[in-house]
Motif scaffolding. Structure first.
Motif, PDB file in Angstrom:
ATOM      1  N   GLN A  14       0.866  -1.187   0.000  1.00 36.35           N
ATOM      2  CA  GLN A  14       0.000   0.000   0.000  1.00 36.35           C
ATOM      3  C   GLN A  14       0.896   1.229   0.000  1.00 36.35           C
ATOM      4  OE1 GLN A  14      -2.549   0.770   3.406  1.00 36.35           O
ATOM      5  NE2 GLN A  14      -3.598   2.426   2.337  1.00 36.35           N
ATOM      6  N   LEU A  15       0.589   2.170  -0.875  1.00 34.87           N
ATOM      7  CA  LEU A  15       1.311   3.440  -0.886  1.00 34.87           C
ATOM      8  C   LEU A  15       0.242   4.527  -0.977  1.00 34.87           C
ATOM      9  CD1 LEU A  15       3.846   5.063  -0.843  1.00 34.87           C
ATOM     10  CD2 LEU A  15       4.364   4.358  -3.151  1.00 34.87           C
ATOM     11  N   ALA A  16      -0.173   5.004   0.199  1.00 31.13           N
ATOM     12  CA  ALA A  16      -1.169   6.079   0.267  1.00 31.13           C
ATOM     13  C   ALA A  16      -0.411   7.393   0.399  1.00 31.13           C
ATOM     14  CB  ALA A  16      -2.096   5.866   1.462  1.00 31.13           C
ATOM     15  N   VAL A  17      -0.684   8.319  -0.508  1.00 35.53           N
ATOM     16  CA  VAL A  17       0.087   9.557  -0.605  1.00 35.53           C
ATOM     17  C   VAL A  17      -0.817  10.746  -0.301  1.00 35.53           C
ATOM     18  CG1 VAL A  17       1.544  10.966  -2.116  1.00 35.53           C
ATOM     19  CG2 VAL A  17       1.505   8.478  -2.412  1.00 35.53           C
ATOM     20  N   GLY A  18      -0.339  11.624   0.576  1.00 34.50           N
ATOM     21  CA  GLY A  18      -1.097  12.828   0.919  1.00 34.50           C
ATOM     22  C   GLY A  18      -0.720  14.002   0.034  1.00 34.50           C
ATOM     23  N   ALA A  19      -1.212  15.175   0.405  1.00 42.25           N
ATOM     24  CA  ALA A  19      -0.904  16.401  -0.333  1.00 42.25           C
ATOM     25  C   ALA A  19       0.566  16.784  -0.090  1.00 42.25           C
ATOM     26  CB  ALA A  19      -1.822  17.513   0.155  1.00 42.25           C
ATOM     27  N   ASP A  27       3.350  13.352   2.889  1.00 46.00           N
ATOM     28  CA  ASP A  27       3.092  12.392   3.966  1.00 46.00           C
ATOM     29  C   ASP A  27       2.566  11.110   3.344  1.00 46.00           C
ATOM     30  OD1 ASP A  27       3.891  13.522   6.385  1.00 46.00           O
ATOM     31  OD2 ASP A  27       2.145  14.849   6.399  1.00 46.00           O
ATOM     32  N   LEU A  28       2.996   9.997   3.926  1.00 42.73           N
ATOM     33  CA  LEU A  28       2.638   8.690   3.360  1.00 42.73           C
ATOM     34  C   LEU A  28       2.070   7.767   4.431  1.00 42.73           C
ATOM     35  CD1 LEU A  28       5.962   7.835   1.425  1.00 42.73           C
ATOM     36  CD2 LEU A  28       3.958   9.030   0.524  1.00 42.73           C
ATOM     37  N   GLY A 149       5.450   2.566   7.065  1.00 45.41           N
ATOM     38  CA  GLY A 149       6.239   3.801   7.085  1.00 45.41           C
ATOM     39  C   GLY A 149       5.308   4.993   7.055  1.00 45.41           C
ATOM     40  N   THR A 150       5.454   5.893   8.028  1.00 46.74           N
ATOM     41  CA  THR A 150       4.675   7.133   8.012  1.00 46.74           C
ATOM     42  C   THR A 150       5.644   8.308   7.949  1.00 46.74           C
ATOM     43  OG1 THR A 150       4.546   7.026  10.417  1.00 46.74           O
ATOM     44  CG2 THR A 150       2.651   6.174   9.201  1.00 46.74           C
ATOM     45  N   PRO A 197      -3.198  10.360   4.310  1.00 51.06           N
ATOM     46  CA  PRO A 197      -2.981   8.940   4.051  1.00 51.06           C
ATOM     47  C   PRO A 197      -3.141   8.081   5.306  1.00 51.06           C
ATOM     48  CG  PRO A 197      -0.890  10.117   4.126  1.00 51.06           C
ATOM     49  CD  PRO A 197      -1.964  11.151   4.270  1.00 51.06           C
ATOM     50  N   THR A 198      -3.841   6.966   5.166  1.00 52.02           N
ATOM     51  CA  THR A 198      -3.987   6.040   6.298  1.00 52.02           C
ATOM     52  C   THR A 198      -3.788   4.617   5.788  1.00 52.02           C
ATOM     53  OG1 THR A 198      -6.371   5.984   5.911  1.00 52.02           O
ATOM     54  CG2 THR A 198      -5.624   7.401   7.691  1.00 52.02           C
ATOM     55  N   ALA A 199      -3.237   3.766   6.663  1.00 49.40           N
ATOM     56  CA  ALA A 199      -3.049   2.356   6.295  1.00 49.40           C
ATOM     57  C   ALA A 199      -4.402   1.655   6.330  1.00 49.40           C
ATOM     58  CB  ALA A 199      -2.087   1.708   7.275  1.00 49.40           C
TER      59      ALA A 199
END
Ligand code: C5P
Length: 315
Positions: A14-19, A27-28, A149-150, A197-199
């Protein structure tokens, strides 16, 4: 004396990407899984810092001050108040600029190798903070296995993995620049609210249970549309892997390597064969996960291995 360290590649399940943040990073929520595709880095005493690379992609590895392994040796030497008198030899098997953290892996391996060669016994937290200074993915290359990883990806929390996952990785022609893929992500998000982004709890449960079907249903890479926009040919590779029976097909990190989750090892072998035959990728190979982080695999006490008979590595 020489020290050899083996270090794995990674895939982001999972690779959730923020602004974008004010510092330019994003932020990830980055679920890293180390995969059994390895580089090895051998550190030997030398006059000054020397770097050599072998392997199929060796010509694409920079040998100047931008090389992350060289920067790792210099950062550790500076902290220890010594000079970085070391020859680093990288035997490269991880695709270069492929989205599998190959450069980060070499940095983590160089750090562990130089630490052992110079007898520093640097505390783990210090090694991890040097890793974080070198790049967002470098701490994970040190620890391996699986982690969330955050922050920009450097703050790690280990994750439990309840089984072996079987993958196929297809290498693409050329590389993709990570900053360019993040810029494209920003462009594609223009005018839209980007959520924090959230896991995914379902994905973390799938990892814990070691269930490939559940993992396949939850893998997600926010950078995939950006990587496909910069390299549209990757869509054909993804389709070929799906057609060959992959449970999930996704771009690995910022790409352009594509990752295919298989039901088991024989299925992975079949998918790799079909991908190779499809002509949609440069090569395809299987690897299992999780895999351990940067680990010393050889210590050769001889002062000059070129002038003594070959001997078995210890460890
Ligand atoms: O940290 P690292 O040097 O590997 O990052 C390479 C580039 O990737 C950064 O310069 C930035 O453009 C992008 N990046 C980002 N957000 C992250 C990690 C990397 O924008 N969390």
């Amino acid at each position: 004396m020489s020290i050899t360290v083996r270090v794995p590649a990674k895939v982001n399940v999972q690779l959730a990407v923020g602004a974008p943040r004010p510092d330019g990073y994003h932020d990830l929520a980055n679920v890293f899984l180390a995969v059994g595709l390895y580089d090895t880095v051998t550190a030997t005493p030398a006059d000054g810092l020397r770097l050599t690379v072998t392997g199929p992609d060796a010509a694409q590895v920079p040998l100047d001050g931008s090389n992350l392994a060289a920067r790792a040796a210099l950062a550790l030497a500076e902290r220890a108040g010594r000079t970085a008198d070391v020859h680093l030899h990288i035997a490269k098997d991880i695709p270069v600029a492929g989205g599998m953290a190959g450069g980060s892996a070499d940095a983590a391996a160089a750090l562990v190798a130089c630490d052992a060669l110079w007898g520093l016994a640097t505390p783990r937290e210090v090694l991890l903070s040097i890793c974080a200074d070198l790049g967002s993915d470098v701490p994970f290359s040190l620890v391996g296995e699986a982690a969330l990883g955050t922050g920009r990806g450097e703050k790690l929390e280990p994750l439990e993995v309840g089984g072996t996952f079987h993958w196929v990785f297809a290498a693409a022609d050329g590389g993709l620049s990570t900053p360019a893929v993040y810029r494209e992500f920003d462009r594609l998000c223009e005018g839209r609210e980007v959520p924090a982004p959230t896991a995914s709890p379902a994905l973390l449960a799938a990892l814990r249970e070691g269930d490939p079907h559940a993992l396949a249903a939850t893998v997600d890479n926010d950078l995939q549309p950006a990587a496909l926009s910069l390299n549209p040919a990757l869509a054909a590779t993804l389709a070929a892997g799906t057609e060959a029976g992959a449970l999930a097909a996704l771009v690995s990190g910022s790409g352009p390597t594509t990752a295919f989750l298989a039901e088991d090892a024989p299925a992975a072998a079949r998918i790799a064969e079909a991908l190779t035959a499809s002509g949609t990728c440069r090569s395809a190979r299987v690897a299992a996960s999780p895999a351990p982080g940067a680990t010393v695999v050889g210590q050769d006490p001889e002062p000059d291995r070129d002038t003594v008979p070959a001997r078995a590595d210890q460890g």
